[in-house]
Design a protein around this motif. Structure first.
Motif, PDB file in Angstrom:
ATOM      1  N   ALA A 129       0.870  -1.177   0.000  1.00 48.71           N
ATOM      2  CA  ALA A 129       0.000   0.000   0.000  1.00 48.71           C
ATOM      3  C   ALA A 129       0.904   1.224   0.000  1.00 48.71           C
ATOM      4  CB  ALA A 129      -0.897   0.003   1.220  1.00 48.71           C
ATOM      5  N   GLN A 130       0.565   2.191  -0.801  1.00 48.78           N
ATOM      6  CA  GLN A 130       1.420   3.370  -0.921  1.00 48.78           C
ATOM      7  C   GLN A 130       0.643   4.641  -0.596  1.00 48.78           C
ATOM      8  OE1 GLN A 130       2.331   2.295  -4.995  1.00 48.78           O
ATOM      9  NE2 GLN A 130       4.479   2.083  -4.423  1.00 48.78           N
ATOM     10  N   SER A 131       1.310   5.487   0.201  1.00 47.55           N
ATOM     11  CA  SER A 131       0.717   6.792   0.493  1.00 47.55           C
ATOM     12  C   SER A 131       1.769   7.881   0.621  1.00 47.55           C
ATOM     13  CB  SER A 131      -0.116   6.729   1.779  1.00 47.55           C
ATOM     14  OG  SER A 131       0.715   6.494   2.880  1.00 47.55           O
ATOM     15  N   TYR A 132       3.050   7.528   0.502  1.00 50.81           N
ATOM     16  CA  TYR A 132       4.119   8.512   0.676  1.00 50.81           C
ATOM     17  C   TYR A 132       4.797   8.909  -0.623  1.00 50.81           C
ATOM     18  CZ  TYR A 132       4.187   8.542   5.746  1.00 50.81           C
ATOM     19  OH  TYR A 132       3.853   8.723   7.050  1.00 50.81           O
ATOM     20  N   GLY A 133       4.961   7.986  -1.551  1.00 46.79           N
ATOM     21  CA  GLY A 133       5.753   8.294  -2.733  1.00 46.79           C
ATOM     22  C   GLY A 133       7.171   8.610  -2.297  1.00 46.79           C
ATOM     23  N   SER A 134       7.742   9.705  -2.800  1.00 47.72           N
ATOM     24  CA  SER A 134       9.108  10.058  -2.403  1.00 47.72           C
ATOM     25  C   SER A 134       9.134  11.242  -1.443  1.00 47.72           C
ATOM     26  CB  SER A 134       9.946  10.376  -3.648  1.00 47.72           C
ATOM     27  OG  SER A 134       9.378  11.471  -4.327  1.00 47.72           O
ATOM     28  N   GLY A 135       7.990  11.585  -0.853  1.00 53.60           N
ATOM     29  CA  GLY A 135       7.925  12.706   0.076  1.00 53.60           C
ATOM     30  C   GLY A 135       8.054  12.265   1.522  1.00 53.60           C
ATOM     31  N   ASN A 176       0.190  11.271   1.567  1.00 56.53           N
ATOM     32  CA  ASN A 176      -0.712  12.042   0.708  1.00 56.53           C
ATOM     33  C   ASN A 176      -2.169  11.879   1.125  1.00 56.53           C
ATOM     34  OD1 ASN A 176      -1.657   9.603  -0.379  1.00 56.53           O
ATOM     35  ND2 ASN A 176      -0.326   9.731  -2.170  1.00 56.53           N
ATOM     36  N   GLY A 177      -2.440  11.012   2.100  1.00 56.19           N
ATOM     37  CA  GLY A 177      -3.792  10.848   2.628  1.00 56.19           C
ATOM     38  C   GLY A 177      -4.694  10.009   1.751  1.00 56.19           C
ATOM     39  N   ALA A 178      -4.205   9.553   0.620  1.00 55.69           N
ATOM     40  CA  ALA A 178      -5.007   8.752  -0.303  1.00 55.69           C
ATOM     41  C   ALA A 178      -4.250   7.476  -0.670  1.00 55.69           C
ATOM     42  CB  ALA A 178      -5.335   9.566  -1.548  1.00 55.69           C
ATOM     43  N   PRO A 179      -4.182   6.522   0.255  1.00 54.07           N
ATOM     44  CA  PRO A 179      -3.417   5.305  -0.018  1.00 54.07           C
ATOM     45  C   PRO A 179      -4.065   4.449  -1.098  1.00 54.07           C
ATOM     46  CG  PRO A 179      -4.606   5.103   2.043  1.00 54.07           C
ATOM     47  CD  PRO A 179      -4.802   6.510   1.564  1.00 54.07           C
ATOM     48  N   SER A 180      -3.236   3.697  -1.778  1.00 56.65           N
ATOM     49  CA  SER A 180      -3.737   2.756  -2.772  1.00 56.65           C
ATOM     50  C   SER A 180      -3.015   1.429  -2.590  1.00 56.65           C
ATOM     51  CB  SER A 180      -3.514   3.294  -4.176  1.00 56.65           C
ATOM     52  OG  SER A 180      -2.130   3.442  -4.430  1.00 56.65           O
ATOM     53  N   ILE A 181      -3.705   0.346  -2.925  1.00 53.36           N
ATOM     54  CA  ILE A 181      -3.115  -0.985  -2.836  1.00 53.36           C
ATOM     55  C   ILE A 181      -2.560  -1.320  -4.208  1.00 53.36           C
ATOM     56  CG2 ILE A 181      -3.600  -3.433  -2.458  1.00 53.36           C
ATOM     57  CD1 ILE A 181      -5.732  -2.429  -0.411  1.00 53.36           C
ATOM     58  N   SER A 182      -1.245  -1.496  -4.267  1.00 52.65           N
ATOM     59  CA  SER A 182      -0.608  -1.760  -5.551  1.00 52.65           C
ATOM     60  C   SER A 182      -0.168  -3.216  -5.714  1.00 52.65           C
ATOM     61  CB  SER A 182       0.584  -0.824  -5.757  1.00 52.65           C
ATOM     62  OG  SER A 182       1.528  -1.000  -4.736  1.00 52.65           O
ATOM     63  N   THR A 185      -3.548   4.737   5.610  1.00 52.09           N
ATOM     64  CA  THR A 185      -3.136   3.492   4.952  1.00 52.09           C
ATOM     65  C   THR A 185      -3.672   2.292   5.709  1.00 52.09           C
ATOM     66  OG1 THR A 185      -1.151   4.513   4.045  1.00 52.09           O
ATOM     67  CG2 THR A 185      -1.164   2.110   4.188  1.00 52.09           C
ATOM     68  N   LEU A 186      -3.526   2.302   7.011  1.00 48.76           N
ATOM     69  CA  LEU A 186      -3.987   1.189   7.827  1.00 48.76           C
ATOM     70  C   LEU A 186      -5.499   1.006   7.699  1.00 48.76           C
ATOM     71  CD1 LEU A 186      -2.692  -0.882   9.610  1.00 48.76           C
ATOM     72  CD2 LEU A 186      -2.962   0.662  11.528  1.00 48.76           C
ATOM     73  N   SER A 187      -6.258   2.091   7.729  1.00 46.57           N
ATOM     74  CA  SER A 187      -7.710   2.002   7.582  1.00 46.57           C
ATOM     75  C   SER A 187      -8.089   1.430   6.215  1.00 46.57           C
ATOM     76  CB  SER A 187      -8.352   3.374   7.765  1.00 46.57           C
ATOM     77  OG  SER A 187      -8.235   3.776   9.107  1.00 46.57           O
ATOM     78  N   CYS A 188      -7.374   1.855   5.185  1.00 51.56           N
ATOM     79  CA  CYS A 188      -7.602   1.333   3.834  1.00 51.56           C
ATOM     80  C   CYS A 188      -7.353  -0.172   3.801  1.00 51.56           C
ATOM     81  CB  CYS A 188      -6.696   2.069   2.847  1.00 51.56           C
ATOM     82  SG  CYS A 188      -6.697   1.394   1.175  1.00 51.56           S
ATOM     83  N   HIS A 195      -9.405   7.293  12.861  1.00 44.88           N
ATOM     84  CA  HIS A 195      -9.493   6.343  13.964  1.00 44.88           C
ATOM     85  C   HIS A 195      -9.287   4.931  13.418  1.00 44.88           C
ATOM     86  CE1 HIS A 195     -10.811   4.358  17.605  1.00 44.88           C
ATOM     87  NE2 HIS A 195     -11.692   3.683  16.892  1.00 44.88           N
ATOM     88  N   ILE A 196      -8.423   4.153  14.062  1.00 52.01           N
ATOM     89  CA  ILE A 196      -8.142   2.783  13.640  1.00 52.01           C
ATOM     90  C   ILE A 196      -9.198   1.869  14.260  1.00 52.01           C
ATOM     91  CG2 ILE A 196      -6.458   0.910  13.613  1.00 52.01           C
ATOM     92  CD1 ILE A 196      -5.503   3.466  12.160  1.00 52.01           C
ATOM     93  N   LYS A 197      -9.985   1.219  13.401  1.00 57.00           N
ATOM     94  CA  LYS A 197     -11.050   0.327  13.853  1.00 57.00           C
ATOM     95  C   LYS A 197     -10.589  -1.114  13.675  1.00 57.00           C
ATOM     96  CE  LYS A 197     -15.116  -1.447  12.008  1.00 57.00           C
ATOM     97  NZ  LYS A 197     -15.285  -1.786  10.667  1.00 57.00           N
ATOM     98  N   LEU A 198     -10.423  -1.824  14.777  1.00 60.89           N
ATOM     99  CA  LEU A 198     -10.033  -3.226  14.704  1.00 60.89           C
ATOM    100  C   LEU A 198     -11.243  -4.070  14.316  1.00 60.89           C
ATOM    101  CD1 LEU A 198      -7.807  -3.378  17.894  1.00 60.89           C
ATOM    102  CD2 LEU A 198      -7.063  -3.227  15.522  1.00 60.89           C
ATOM    103  N   VAL A 199     -10.987  -5.238  13.763  1.00 57.37           N
ATOM    104  CA  VAL A 199     -12.052  -6.128  13.306  1.00 57.37           C
ATOM    105  C   VAL A 199     -12.115  -7.328  14.229  1.00 57.37           C
ATOM    106  CG1 VAL A 199     -12.832  -7.570  11.380  1.00 57.37           C
ATOM    107  CG2 VAL A 199     -11.671  -5.406  10.922  1.00 57.37           C
ATOM    108  N   GLY A 200     -13.338  -7.728  14.578  1.00 61.38           N
ATOM    109  CA  GLY A 200     -13.518  -8.902  15.425  1.00 61.38           C
ATOM    110  C   GLY A 200     -12.853  -8.720  16.773  1.00 61.38           C
TER     111      GLY A 200
END
Length: 189
Positions: A72-78, A82-88, A112-115, A143-148
């Motif tokens: 999953a990427q959300s930083y690039g080279s910065g 960027n607040g908009a993670p994507s699963i690559s 990223t974690l929420s995504c 907010h990080i929501k855990l599952v189960g």
């Protein structure tokens, strides 16, 4: 780069020995928490930053387990998400009905974690635990929501610095440092 990587570091936050001690403690806790589970947990490392942590962690967990990777990427080279993670790169293993321990290098904004958690939920996991090497709660936006019956394991709480080492990078460099250090600003501005 003609100078040593160490000269790019303003200060060391955690040494190699401190890191390995903490990883062993987390692995012991995970072993204790999952020893009575009916099925072995599936460790999913978030590539590429968590690869060293994931490797050290699973070597110390005293349980049968499976390992897979997701990217999953959300930083690039910065230096800021960027607040908009994507699963690559998606998982190879089927996670339906499994307990997943998502292994992350650092939890910053939480985007990223929420995504990733939403992605795993859509695949039908029974639960998701988070195992973050570093947690930076001062930067949290989501907010990080855990599952189960998932749990949140963390190595260290990180102050609001841009850190590198132990798998974490800036522009794909510094991952090979055996410690966590604060990168001097002249090397990323």
């Amino acid at each position: 780069m003609s100078m040593s990587l160490d000269s790019h570091i303003e200060k060391v936050l955690w040494t190699q020995d401190q890191i390995l001690d903490r990883v062993a403690q987390i692995a012991s806790q995970i072993t204790l928490d999952f020893k009575a589970a009916p099925d072995p947990p599936l460790f999913v490392g978030v590539a590429t930053g968590a690869f060293l942590f994931l490797a050290d962690l699973v070597k110390k967990v005293q349980l049968p387990l499976s390992v897979d990777l997701v990217r999953a990427q959300s930083y690039g080279s910065g230096t800021l998400s960027n607040g908009a993670p994507s699963i690559s790169l998606d998982l190879k293993l089927d996670v339906k009905g499994k307990h997943v321990i998502l292994v992350e290098d650092i939890v910053d904004t939480g985007c990223t974690l929420s995504c990733l958690i939403e992605h795993l939920e859509a695949k039908g996991v029974s639960s998701v635990s988070i195992c973050a090497f570093l947690d930076k709660p001062t930067r949290r936006k989501v907010h990080i929501k855990l599952v189960g019956d998932g749990k949140f394991y963390k190595g260290f709480e990180c102050p609001d610095y841009f850190v590198v080492g132990y798998g974490m990078d800036f522009a794909e460099l510094y991952r090979n440092l055996p410690y966590i250090g604060v990168l001097k600003s002249e090397f990323y501005k």
